[in-house]
Design a protein around this motif. Structure first.
Motif, PDB file in Angstrom:
ATOM      1  N   HIS A  30       0.837  -1.217   0.000  1.00 16.35           N
ATOM      2  CA  HIS A  30       0.000   0.000   0.000  1.00 16.35           C
ATOM      3  C   HIS A  30       0.863   1.254   0.000  1.00 16.35           C
ATOM      4  CE1 HIS A  30      -3.618  -2.341   0.600  1.00 16.35           C
ATOM      5  NE2 HIS A  30      -3.037  -2.967   1.599  1.00 16.35           N
ATOM      6  N   ARG A  77       7.649  -0.541   7.531  1.00 12.98           N
ATOM      7  CA  ARG A  77       7.388  -1.313   6.318  1.00 12.98           C
ATOM      8  C   ARG A  77       7.911  -0.549   5.116  1.00 12.98           C
ATOM      9  NH1 ARG A  77       2.003   0.468   3.711  1.00 12.98           N
ATOM     10  NH2 ARG A  77       1.704   2.414   4.812  1.00 12.98           N
ATOM     11  N   ASP A  97       7.049   3.888   4.514  1.00 14.31           N
ATOM     12  CA  ASP A  97       6.050   4.846   4.994  1.00 14.31           C
ATOM     13  C   ASP A  97       6.790   5.876   5.842  1.00 14.31           C
ATOM     14  OD1 ASP A  97       4.401   2.957   7.695  1.00 14.31           O
ATOM     15  OD2 ASP A  97       6.475   3.518   7.361  1.00 14.31           O
ATOM     16  N   MET A 107      -5.322   6.141   7.254  1.00 13.11           N
ATOM     17  CA  MET A 107      -5.796   4.932   7.927  1.00 13.11           C
ATOM     18  C   MET A 107      -6.455   3.901   7.014  1.00 13.11           C
ATOM     19  SD  MET A 107      -4.856   5.675  10.965  1.00 13.11           S
ATOM     20  CE  MET A 107      -4.347   7.144  11.859  1.00 13.11           C
ATOM     21  N   HIS A 133      -5.045   0.527   5.622  1.00 13.09           N
ATOM     22  CA  HIS A 133      -4.659  -0.540   6.548  1.00 13.09           C
ATOM     23  C   HIS A 133      -5.810  -1.461   6.923  1.00 13.09           C
ATOM     24  CE1 HIS A 133      -0.869   1.527   6.810  1.00 13.09           C
ATOM     25  NE2 HIS A 133      -1.489   2.639   7.117  1.00 13.09           N
ATOM     26  N   ASP A 160      -7.044  -4.007   5.287  1.00 13.34           N
ATOM     27  CA  ASP A 160      -6.686  -5.417   5.068  1.00 13.34           C
ATOM     28  C   ASP A 160      -5.764  -5.935   6.161  1.00 13.34           C
ATOM     29  OD1 ASP A 160      -6.537  -5.182   1.429  1.00 13.34           O
ATOM     30  OD2 ASP A 160      -8.176  -5.751   2.762  1.00 13.34           O
ATOM     31  N   ALA A 161      -4.779  -5.134   6.524  1.00 13.21           N
ATOM     32  CA  ALA A 161      -3.829  -5.558   7.558  1.00 13.21           C
ATOM     33  C   ALA A 161      -4.542  -5.782   8.880  1.00 13.21           C
ATOM     34  CB  ALA A 161      -2.727  -4.510   7.733  1.00 13.21           C
ATOM     35  N   LEU A 162      -5.427  -4.870   9.227  1.00 15.03           N
ATOM     36  CA  LEU A 162      -6.172  -5.020  10.478  1.00 15.03           C
ATOM     37  C   LEU A 162      -7.046  -6.265  10.437  1.00 15.03           C
ATOM     38  CD1 LEU A 162      -5.185  -2.210  11.346  1.00 15.03           C
ATOM     39  CD2 LEU A 162      -7.479  -1.800  12.209  1.00 15.03           C
ATOM     40  N   ARG A 206      -0.464   2.294  11.146  1.00 19.64           N
ATOM     41  CA  ARG A 206      -0.864   0.914  11.337  1.00 19.64           C
ATOM     42  C   ARG A 206      -0.603   0.441  12.763  1.00 19.64           C
ATOM     43  NH1 ARG A 206       1.516  -3.453   7.377  1.00 19.64           N
ATOM     44  NH2 ARG A 206       3.065  -1.873   7.662  1.00 19.64           N
ATOM     45  N   GLU A 226       3.069  -7.887   8.747  1.00 22.29           N
ATOM     46  CA  GLU A 226       2.887  -6.438   8.860  1.00 22.29           C
ATOM     47  C   GLU A 226       4.210  -5.695   8.953  1.00 22.29           C
ATOM     48  OE1 GLU A 226       0.020  -5.933   8.058  1.00 22.29           O
ATOM     49  OE2 GLU A 226      -0.762  -7.919   8.538  1.00 22.29           O
TER      50      GLU A 226
END
Lengths: 294, 182
Positions: free
Chosen positions: A170, A197, A218, B9, B12, B14-16, B56, B134
């Motif tokens: 992302h 990341r 990021d 925000m 994130h 999918d990660a959550l 994240r 992650e």
């Protein structure tokens, strides 16, 4: 025994620079520890392969997006709206949403997020600690895996590399074609800097073999303007010695170049890379800082 | 505020969801947990500092805290494992033959690996996935899970030890060859 304790942390990029250098020296002499580093990396890659395909369902993306919209509308109307009440109400509904609408929403969100303009006119100085971390990560990858620095399963072609890493992380990943500048692609992996990341694309100079790192991470913590610093010159931070580092912010990511090159060459590369189309339209993010190698 | 919140925000979700699934074991509960997390994040966004926290880890910390608060209320408190601090755990680090990435095709382990991960205790599985999927640092995992850094390291190293031991057993059972890296 000391090195056995450090091997795991080294593989995770958690060591301080001096410990990194010690263990790199040890790994050159200890195939057992080198194999353990490879084992940790193999395990991480396998876990990613097994589990990173798990995605939130479209309806969840849509519900979260709608939650954001409802909250803003309510607050604009002056109500003391608590989004948690709305979330609890939704928990009991089975909300059927068309897949096409949800998919369109996700695509729209991604293009908005990735193509948002950076803050104009921002000049930020890279702090000494971040510079050390960048140099440490660069050294760890170059001296640790070197020409084998490539995550299994990732493509070897530059445009596909940036696209796939960007999709998974992302981030708008920078993976430019530098062949015209005399650099060959070595490989890429998901090495952030100090645990943040990110993507790490490694190149080698065709002429000298010197390695160049292009990181996309990021937002790096620890960046901030240092107005009036004695080392600031025309918006650049000048260091006396060390491997050159150039970094800039663009939207929600930071791009970092690092390598043992003269200042002029790395700056020229940075300018060329910044003009390269990324996974979104190229944006005119202000250069953050140049740290000049001695 | 909304644009900035969405920008930071929403990528994130999918990660959550992945982490929520490992915490709850249920798709429906995971979706509810993620939604509640974002609701709380929205409510507390004014206090969020980007330079101190990545988006994240902040979201994951909110989710982790909420999940364990709910678990305690439902008298389903997670099993507290015997977390040795890292210095003591390090003494257990084994000197066995490592699986060498140069000599083993890791893809043949995928199904075994999935099963082995699902058998891990929840705290171990969560730390492992926060590390592997992650890409969080030890410090970020410690802040998400609200536990000491040494605990994160010992859980992570133990989880890795369990998995690699199972994979070694798999290799031996199938008489696959492994060797030292050059």
């Amino acid at each position: 025994m000391r090195f056995r304790k450090l091997v795991g942390a080294f593989a995770d990029g958690e060591l301080e620079v001096h410990d990194n250098l010690d263990i790199l020296e040890h790994l050159n002499m200890c195939p057992g520890c080198a194999a353990r580093v490879a084992e940790v990396e193999g395990l991480k890659n396998s876990l990613r392969r097994c589990f990173s395909g798990v995605k939130a369902p479209a309806r969840l993306h849509a519900r979260v997006q709608e939650l954001c919209g409802e909250t803003v509308a309510a607050r604009a109307a002056g109500s003391r709206f608590d989004p948690r009440r709305l979330a609890r109400r939704w928990s009991h509904w089975a909300v059927p949403l068309g897949m096409a609408a949800a998919l369109g929403l996700v695509v729209t969100l991604r293009s908005q997020i990735l193509s948002g303009p950076p803050e104009a006119g921002t000049i930020t100085v890279v702090t000494g600690r971040v510079v050390a971390d960048v140099r440490g990560q660069h050294a760890a990858c170059v001296h640790g895996r070197g020409l084998r620095h490539h995550e299994a399963g990732l493509p070897r072609r530059v445009p596909d590399l940036g696209r796939i890493l960007g999709r998974d992380l992302h981030l708008a990943v920078l993976a430019p074609d530098l062949s015209a500048r005399g650099f060959n692609l070595v490989g890429a992996d998901r090495c952030g800097i100090r645990g943040r990341r990110g993507a790490h694309v490694l190149y080698a100079s065709a002429a000298t073999g010197t390695m160049l790192s292009v990181f996309t991470v990021d937002r790096l913590a620890g960046l901030g303007p240092v107005a009036g610093s004695s080392k600031e010159k025309g918006g650049y931070f000048i260091s006396d010695e060390g491997t050159s580092v150039v970094a800039w912010d663009d939207g929600p990511q930071t791009y970092v170049l690092c390598g043992d090159f003269p200042t002029a060459e790395l700056t020229s590369l940075a300018n060329a890379v910044r003009n390269t189309a990324v996974s979104t339209a190229a944006s005119a993010g202000a250069m953050l800082a140049t740290v000049v190698g001695g | 505020m909304s644009t900035r919140f969405q920008e930071l925000m929403l990528p994130h979700v999918d990660a959550l969801f992945r982490v929520a699934l490992s915490l709850t074991g249920s798709q429906t509960e995971a979706e509810d947990l993620v939604q509640e997390t974002f609701a709380r994040a929205l409510a507390g966004f004014a206090g969020f500092e980007l330079r101190r926290f990545g988006p994240r880890p902040w979201l994951l910390q909110i989710m982790y805290n909420f999940h364990y608060t709910q678990s305690r209320r439902r008298e389903k408190a997670p099993t507290l494992l015997d977390d040795a601090d890292f210095d003591h755990f390090a003494d257990e680090l084994e000197a066995g033959e490592p699986l060498s990435a140069d000599h083993v095709d890791w893809e043949c382990f995928d199904e075994e690996l999935k099963g082995a991960v699902e058998e891990l205790g929840r705290e171990y599985r969560t730390v492992l996935l926060l590390w592997a999927l992650e890409g969080l640092s030890y410090r970020e995992i410690a802040e998400v899970c609200q536990c000491p850094l040494g605990t994160v390291m010992s859980r992570l190293y133990r989880a890795r030890k369990v998995l690699t031991q199972k994979l070694r057993d798999y290799v031996r059972a199938r008489n696959l060859k492994i060797g030292r890296a050059d």
